[in-house]
Design a protein around this motif. Structure first.
Motif, PDB file in Angstrom:
ATOM      1  N   PRO A   3       0.743  -1.235  -0.024  1.00 26.03           N
ATOM      2  CA  PRO A   3      -0.064  -0.210  -0.034  1.00 26.03           C
ATOM      3  C   PRO A   3       0.838   1.331  -0.079  1.00 26.03           C
ATOM      4  N   VAL A   4       2.064   1.168   0.583  1.00 24.28           N
ATOM      5  CA  VAL A   4       2.690   2.505   0.736  1.00 24.28           C
ATOM      6  C   VAL A   4       3.405   2.718  -0.514  1.00 24.28           C
ATOM      7  N   THR A   5       3.887   1.699  -1.364  1.00 21.45           N
ATOM      8  CA  THR A   5       4.426   2.013  -2.593  1.00 21.45           C
ATOM      9  C   THR A   5       3.418   2.391  -3.750  1.00 21.45           C
ATOM     10  N   GLU A   6       1.894   1.747  -3.503  1.00 20.22           N
ATOM     11  CA  GLU A   6       1.184   1.939  -4.460  1.00 20.22           C
ATOM     12  C   GLU A   6       0.621   3.364  -4.271  1.00 20.22           C
ATOM     13  N   LYS A   7       0.647   4.030  -3.097  1.00 21.43           N
ATOM     14  CA  LYS A   7       0.307   5.242  -2.870  1.00 21.43           C
ATOM     15  C   LYS A   7       1.584   6.440  -3.591  1.00 21.43           C
ATOM     16  N   ILE A   8       2.515   5.928  -3.260  1.00 17.68           N
ATOM     17  CA  ILE A   8       3.627   6.688  -3.887  1.00 17.68           C
ATOM     18  C   ILE A   8       3.447   6.601  -5.703  1.00 17.68           C
ATOM     19  N   ARG A   9       3.201   5.561  -6.025  1.00 18.19           N
ATOM     20  CA  ARG A   9       3.143   5.521  -7.745  1.00 18.19           C
ATOM     21  C   ARG A   9       1.827   6.362  -7.906  1.00 18.19           C
ATOM     22  N   THR A  10       0.518   6.407  -7.164  1.00 15.84           N
ATOM     23  CA  THR A  10      -0.493   6.990  -7.355  1.00 15.84           C
ATOM     24  C   THR A  10      -0.174   8.614  -7.481  1.00 15.84           C
ATOM     25  N   ILE A  11       0.685   9.084  -6.217  1.00 10.55           N
ATOM     26  CA  ILE A  11       0.925  10.367  -6.183  1.00 10.55           C
ATOM     27  C   ILE A  11       1.978  10.914  -7.232  1.00 10.55           C
ATOM     28  N   ARG A  12       2.802   9.909  -7.658  1.00 12.05           N
ATOM     29  CA  ARG A  12       3.780  10.446  -8.440  1.00 12.05           C
ATOM     30  C   ARG A  12       2.985  10.556 -10.058  1.00 12.05           C
ATOM     31  N   ILE A  13       2.327   9.661 -10.397  1.00 12.65           N
ATOM     32  CA  ILE A  13       1.486   9.770 -11.560  1.00 12.65           C
ATOM     33  C   ILE A  13       0.438  11.077 -11.462  1.00 12.65           C
ATOM     34  N   ALA A  14      -0.110  11.369 -10.399  1.00 11.80           N
ATOM     35  CA  ALA A  14      -1.150  12.490 -10.180  1.00 11.80           C
ATOM     36  C   ALA A  14      -0.226  13.686 -10.404  1.00 11.80           C
ATOM     37  N   LYS A  15       1.096  13.867  -9.869  1.00 15.38           N
ATOM     38  CA  LYS A  15       1.944  14.993 -10.011  1.00 15.38           C
ATOM     39  C   LYS A  15       2.591  15.051 -11.442  1.00 15.38           C
ATOM     40  N   GLY A  16       2.333  13.998 -12.265  1.00 14.98           N
ATOM     41  CA  GLY A  16       2.931  14.150 -13.623  1.00 14.98           C
ATOM     42  C   GLY A  16       4.273  13.656 -13.841  1.00 14.98           C
ATOM     43  N   LEU A  17       4.925  13.004 -12.979  1.00 15.19           N
ATOM     44  CA  LEU A  17       6.207  12.650 -12.848  1.00 15.19           C
ATOM     45  C   LEU A  17       6.640  11.332 -13.397  1.00 15.19           C
ATOM     46  N   ASN A  18       7.532  10.977 -14.351  1.00 13.83           N
ATOM     47  CA  ASN A  18       7.760   9.517 -14.511  1.00 13.83           C
ATOM     48  C   ASN A  18       8.767   9.172 -13.722  1.00 13.83           C
ATOM     49  N   MET A  19       9.200   7.814 -13.805  1.00  9.69           N
ATOM     50  CA  MET A  19       9.879   7.067 -12.685  1.00  9.69           C
ATOM     51  C   MET A  19      11.440   7.954 -12.905  1.00  9.69           C
ATOM     52  N   ARG A  20      11.748   8.253 -14.045  1.00  8.85           N
ATOM     53  CA  ARG A  20      12.981   8.645 -14.300  1.00  8.85           C
ATOM     54  C   ARG A  20      13.038  10.055 -13.706  1.00  8.85           C
ATOM     55  N   GLU A  21      12.076  10.853 -13.795  1.00  9.36           N
ATOM     56  CA  GLU A  21      12.170  12.221 -13.145  1.00  9.36           C
ATOM     57  C   GLU A  21      12.034  12.065 -11.717  1.00  9.36           C
ATOM     58  N   LEU A  22      11.211  11.189 -10.922  1.00 10.96           N
ATOM     59  CA  LEU A  22      11.412  11.027  -9.481  1.00 10.96           C
ATOM     60  C   LEU A  22      12.718  10.858  -9.149  1.00 10.96           C
ATOM     61  N   ALA A  23      13.277   9.822  -9.799  1.00 10.26           N
ATOM     62  CA  ALA A  23      14.477   9.245  -9.463  1.00 10.26           C
ATOM     63  C   ALA A  23      15.539  10.136  -9.213  1.00 10.26           C
ATOM     64  N   GLU A  24      15.742  11.057 -10.344  1.00 10.05           N
ATOM     65  CA  GLU A  24      16.626  12.006 -10.273  1.00 10.05           C
ATOM     66  C   GLU A  24      16.603  13.028  -9.427  1.00 10.05           C
ATOM     67  N   LYS A  25      15.078  13.589  -8.964  1.00 11.24           N
ATOM     68  CA  LYS A  25      14.886  14.409  -8.073  1.00 11.24           C
ATOM     69  C   LYS A  25      15.186  13.709  -6.626  1.00 11.24           C
ATOM     70  N   GLY A  27      17.651  11.368  -6.189  1.00 13.17           N
ATOM     71  CA  GLY A  27      18.700  10.812  -6.021  1.00 13.17           C
ATOM     72  C   GLY A  27      18.959   9.464  -6.083  1.00 13.17           C
ATOM     73  N   CYS A  28      18.363   8.790  -6.644  1.00 11.74           N
ATOM     74  CA  CYS A  28      18.353   7.060  -6.684  1.00 11.74           C
ATOM     75  C   CYS A  28      18.114   6.901  -8.171  1.00 11.74           C
ATOM     76  N   SER A  29      18.349   5.452  -8.451  1.00 11.30           N
ATOM     77  CA  SER A  29      18.090   5.175  -9.889  1.00 11.30           C
ATOM     78  C   SER A  29      16.875   5.096 -10.166  1.00 11.30           C
ATOM     79  N   THR A  30      16.527   4.969 -11.570  1.00 11.88           N
ATOM     80  CA  THR A  30      15.136   4.669 -12.133  1.00 11.88           C
ATOM     81  C   THR A  30      15.164   3.171 -11.563  1.00 11.88           C
ATOM     82  N   PRO A  31      15.744   2.436 -11.895  1.00 12.45           N
ATOM     83  CA  PRO A  31      15.200   0.806 -11.802  1.00 12.45           C
ATOM     84  C   PRO A  31      15.166   0.571 -10.124  1.00 12.45           C
ATOM     85  N   PHE A  32      15.726   1.263  -9.193  1.00 13.56           N
ATOM     86  CA  PHE A  32      15.158   1.351  -7.811  1.00 13.56           C
ATOM     87  C   PHE A  32      13.664   1.826  -7.683  1.00 13.56           C
TER      88      PHE A  32
END
Length: 83
Positions: A3-25, A27-32
């Motif tokens: 549920p925690v990571t599902e919430k993170i995904r939901t918020i990330r998408i709602a904010k219009g960020l892709n995984m790469r953008e979130l990872a860069e901001k 400071g971790c890798s996109t695969p992580f």
């Protein structure tokens, strides 16, 4: 999915960020980020704090359920529009 990571995904998408953008901001890798969102990796508390900061929410928001009545509401002026 956790549920925690599902919430993170939901918020990330709602904010219009892709995984790469979130990872860069954060400071971790996109695969992580991908592994985390798919339940194959667990973020540390420090990483959760960074993710929360980037997404503009509190860490506790990741743990709130709908039963708590604390759904995240994005007002029109808070939404990020994609071109």
């Amino acid at each position: 999915m956790d549920p925690v990571t599902e919430k993170i995904r939901t918020i990330r998408i709602a904010k219009g960020l892709n995984m790469r953008e979130l990872a860069e901001k954060v400071g971790c890798s996109t695969p992580f980020i991908s592994q985390m969102e798919n339940g194959k990796a667990s973020p540390s508390i420090a990483t959760l704090k960074k993710i929360a900061t980037v997404l503009g929410v509190r860490v506790v928001d990741f743990f709130m359920t709908e039963k708590n009545g604390n759904d995240i509401i994005l007002r029109k002026e808070q939404r990020i529009h994609m071109k």
